[in-house]
Design an enzyme around this catalytic site. Structure first.
Site, mmCIF file in Angstrom:
data_model
loop_
_atom_site.group_PDB
_atom_site.id
_atom_site.type_symbol
_atom_site.label_atom_id
_atom_site.label_comp_id
_atom_site.label_asym_id
_atom_site.label_seq_id
_atom_site.Cartn_x
_atom_site.Cartn_y
_atom_site.Cartn_z
ATOM 1 N N CYS A 183 -3.662 1.219 -0.125
ATOM 2 C CA CYS A 183 -3.579 1.374 -1.572
ATOM 3 C C CYS A 183 -3.212 2.819 -1.936
ATOM 4 O O CYS A 183 -2.472 3.487 -1.193
ATOM 5 C CB CYS A 183 -4.876 0.949 -2.239
ATOM 6 S SG CYS A 183 -4.700 0.666 -4.013
ATOM 7 N N ASP A 232 -13.779 2.136 -4.843
ATOM 8 C CA ASP A 232 -14.007 1.873 -6.274
ATOM 9 C C ASP A 232 -15.492 1.832 -6.561
ATOM 10 O O ASP A 232 -15.925 2.098 -7.680
ATOM 11 C CB ASP A 232 -13.345 0.552 -6.672
ATOM 12 C CG ASP A 232 -11.827 0.695 -6.680
ATOM 13 O OD1 ASP A 232 -11.223 0.654 -5.592
ATOM 14 O OD2 ASP A 232 -11.264 0.904 -7.765
HETATM 15 P P1 RI2 Z 1 -9.160 7.172 -6.289
HETATM 16 C C1 RI2 Z 1 -7.968 2.039 -6.740
HETATM 17 O O1 RI2 Z 1 -8.135 0.915 -7.539
HETATM 18 C C2 RI2 Z 1 -7.825 1.711 -5.277
HETATM 19 O O2 RI2 Z 1 -8.656 0.634 -4.863
HETATM 20 C C3 RI2 Z 1 -8.236 3.013 -4.666
HETATM 21 O O3 RI2 Z 1 -8.555 2.932 -3.298
HETATM 22 C C4 RI2 Z 1 -9.443 3.344 -5.527
HETATM 23 O O4 RI2 Z 1 -9.067 2.945 -6.842
HETATM 24 C C5 RI2 Z 1 -9.892 4.774 -5.522
HETATM 25 O O5 RI2 Z 1 -8.888 5.607 -6.037
HETATM 26 P P2 RI2 Z 1 -6.969 0.383 -8.558
HETATM 27 O O6 RI2 Z 1 -7.202 1.090 -9.873
HETATM 28 O O7 RI2 Z 1 -10.243 7.278 -7.317
HETATM 29 O O8 RI2 Z 1 -5.629 0.625 -7.978
HETATM 30 O O9 RI2 Z 1 -9.570 7.782 -4.985
HETATM 31 O O10 RI2 Z 1 -7.282 -1.099 -8.694
HETATM 32 O O11 RI2 Z 1 -7.836 7.689 -6.797
#
Ligand code: RI2
Length: 318
Positions: free
Chosen positions: A124, A193
């Site tokens: 991701c 998350d």
């Molecule tokens: P940071 C994201 O969720 C991903 O799952 C990623 O690993 C997590 O948030 C943490 O991201 P989404 O918003 O806070 O893409 O480290 O569903 O940037």
């Protein structure tokens, strides 16, 4: 009201995304909303702030950073609207600054676990995970990154763009190639998350199979997570809700209509049990997942007290 709803909509549609970023966006929106509110009466101000907080906190259900950020701002006090507004601004700016510093600090701490010549796999698009990778690179370590596409939203494209911009050697793979490439990987670094009281990590769907493949190959898994991603509610026995997103992210409505009897499942996150995680890298230090409870107590203890207090002003926000 318009801007508040716009921000809420952007978080919901993932135009603003990433657990840390949505938390900072919610804190900033509460601050700006408080600045825009032209009311003189403190009970009216409080009521409007509470409604705004509920709207923002309810936009995405899984990333605990979001309600944690909202609650951190909603701790404001003040007998007059002027006092309350000033406190909201102070708390929101404080949260945003601490959050940005935390991501930087996680990079510094986590980079110590990266060795010269390592191949790192990531999933991701996590700012905290990228902070570790970028810091290791900045320290002159020669690293390779394997990044998954992360279907259905393809956040992996953001990751490869960022890493490429930093001059880091990066390969993009389909999610199902994770085990195929694991033999080449020295370290897995992912974001979070939410982290539960028992040390399980909730992250983008597919993280748990990456961790499983890493475990089979005896490859270490590091999770990069700021302390506000830990969930106080899980201490009270609650499970973290896994967001189920629209079918149209997986298959177009047109194509889906061709298969009358087929339902589409689109969970956005999964749970990686703590047995598959070697280290959770927070701004407060690199901890084994078993220590999650301590982080919650030390850093979010005020949240637990408020949740269990009948006098809580902001019931249900964390
Ligand atoms: P940071 C994201 O969720 C991903 O799952 C990623 O690993 C997590 O948030 C943490 O991201 P989404 O918003 O806070 O893409 O480290 O569903 O940037």
């Amino acid at each position: 009201m318009k801007q508040l709803e716009e921000t809420a909509g952007k978080i919901r549609s993932m135009e603003i995304r990433g657990a840390g970023r949505i938390a900072r966006a919610a804190a900033a929106e509460l601050r700006d909303y408080a600045m825009r509110l032209s009311v003189d009466d403190i009970p009216v101000f409080n009521e409007k702030m509470k409604n705004a907080a509920k709207l923002l906190a309810g936009t995405r259900p899984t990333a605990v950073s979001l309600p944690n950020a909202v609650r951190a701002v909603m701790r404001y006090g003040g007998d007059t609207v002027e006092e309350a507004r000033a406190d909201v601004v102070k708390l929101a700016d404080g949260f945003i600054m601490n959050s940005e510093n935390a991501v930087k600090r996680i990079g510094e701490i986590g980079a110590r676990r990266v060795r010269d010549g390592d191949t790192i796999m990531t999933h991701c698009n996590s700012s905290a995970a990228i902070s570790i990778i970028a810091e290791a690179h900045a320290q002159g370590k020669d690293i390779n990154v394997i990044a998954t596409e992360s279907r259905p939203r393809m956040q992996g494209h953001l990751t490869v763009k960022q890493l490429d911009g930093l001059g880091i050697k990066t390969s993009l793979i389909v999610d199902s190639a994770v085990r195929y490439f694991m033999k080449d990987v020295d370290l897995v670094v992912v974001g979070a998350d939410a982290v539960t009281a028992n040390g399980s990590v909730i992250n983008k769907i597919g993280t748990s199979q990456l961790a499983l493949a890493a475990s089979e190959a005896r490859t270490n898994v590091i999770v990069a997570a700021e302390t506000y991603k830990f969930s106080p509610r899980t201490i009270l026995g609650e499970l973290v809700e896994i967001e189920e997103r629209d079918a149209s992210e997986v298959i177009s409505a047109e194509k889906h209509a061709e298969f009358q009897g087929v339902s589409v499942k689109n969970p956005a996150f999964d749970v990686t049990p703590r047995e598959y995680i070697d280290l959770i890298c927070t701004e407060a230090g690199a901890i084994p997942p078993e220590m999650a409870y301590i982080i919650i107590k030390d850093f979010l203890g005020w949240g637990i007290e408020e949740m269990t207090s009948t006098a809580s002003k902001w019931e249900g926000l964390i």
